[in-house]
Design an enzyme around this catalytic site. Structure first.
Site, mmCIF file in Angstrom:
data_model
loop_
_atom_site.group_PDB
_atom_site.id
_atom_site.type_symbol
_atom_site.label_atom_id
_atom_site.label_comp_id
_atom_site.label_asym_id
_atom_site.label_seq_id
_atom_site.Cartn_x
_atom_site.Cartn_y
_atom_site.Cartn_z
ATOM 1 N N ASP A 102 1.788 0.832 -6.616
ATOM 2 C CA ASP A 102 2.826 1.405 -7.469
ATOM 3 C C ASP A 102 4.001 0.429 -7.614
ATOM 4 O OD1 ASP A 102 1.316 3.687 -7.577
ATOM 5 O OD2 ASP A 102 2.444 4.726 -6.002
HETATM 6 N N1 URA Z 1 -0.794 5.005 -2.466
HETATM 7 C C1 URA Z 1 0.302 5.253 -3.206
HETATM 8 O O1 URA Z 1 0.731 6.390 -3.304
HETATM 9 N N2 URA Z 1 0.867 4.218 -3.842
HETATM 10 C C2 URA Z 1 0.451 2.950 -3.735
HETATM 11 O O2 URA Z 1 1.043 2.045 -4.317
HETATM 12 C C3 URA Z 1 -0.691 2.702 -2.964
HETATM 13 C C4 URA Z 1 -1.302 3.755 -2.334
#
Ligand code: URA
Length: 235
Positions: A102
């Protein structure tokens, strides 16, 4: 291809180092000393020597990036800076991130131009584990840990049993075996918790090099690449 690019791709050098080496006259192309870094070569035909040793072109490249917050895991984006923008110096136009973190997640991200390896690492068939360091809003209860470790339901999906390692009241290591959208955040939400900070620290047996500051990257060593290709039984 430009000679400086050929050399930095093949010899694990930065663009700057590669240019300096060429300017110093250490590079011979088909028996001619070349001191112009922009000299154009055909990497499939021309013979390039560095200090009298032949240099073979490296077709695939593999980088470990410590992804910073605020950049998206994509090759192009109309609004945000992408992880690939961090690789401008490399002068390549074929790099992409393996999987996604993310925008606000930091940590280990592999960047490569090898589609096979990327497919292998992200295929749901292989269940390659990923470990995250997570700061959470509330301590986890024993029931929460049990729920996460027995395979928690998030929306319509049921996660594979995860591994929880409690580091302190509000810090855990969480190992998961698939890569669903916002998976860690949704898993913690499912036990009425909230992720305040998320950092990926490993993919299979490959660990983030803690000497790499956020936003910095380096090439994988041969050993690290072996570890990655071994994950899930590729070799
Ligand atoms: N899980 C999440 O919620 N975000 C990420 O970036 C990776 C795994």
């Amino acid at each position: 291809m430009r000679l400086d690019k050929f050399l930095c791709d093949s010899k694990n050098l930065s663009r700057k180092e590669s240019k300096e080496i060429i300017k110093k006259g250490r590079v011979i192309v088909n028996d001619n000393k070349i001191t112009d870094p922009s000299f154009s070569i055909d990497e499939s035909k021309d013979t390039v020597l560095l200090d009298s040793n032949q240099v073979k072109y490296e077709k695939f490249v593999y980088y470990m990036l410590n992804k910073p917050a605020g950049v998206v895991s994509a090759t192009k984006d109309n609004i945000d800076k992408t992880v690939i923008d961090l690789f401008k110096e490399e002068g390549r136009d074929d790099l992409f991130p393996v999987g996604r973190l993310d925008k606000d997640t930091v940590g280990l991200l592999i960047v490569t131009n090898d589609g096979d390896l990327s497919h292998h690492l992200t295929s749901p068939k292989h269940h390659i584990e990923k470990t995250y360091f997570v700061k959470i809003s509330n301590p986890l209860s024993d029931e929460d840990i049990k729920a996460l470790e027995s395979g928690i339901k998030i929306g319509d999906d049921v996660c594979k049993p995860a591994i929880v390692n409690v580091l302190s009241d509000k810090e855990i290591l969480l190992t998961i075996f698939e890569g669903m959208f916002h998976q860690v955040k949704r898993m913690l939400k499912a036990v009425n918790n909230e992720v305040l900070f998320l950092k990926r620290v490993s993919i299979g047996d490959l660990k983030l090099d803690e000497k790499l500051h956020e936003g910095k990257y380096r090439k994988l060593t041969d050993k690290e690449l072996q570890i990655l290709t071994r994950e899930g039984g590729k070799t």
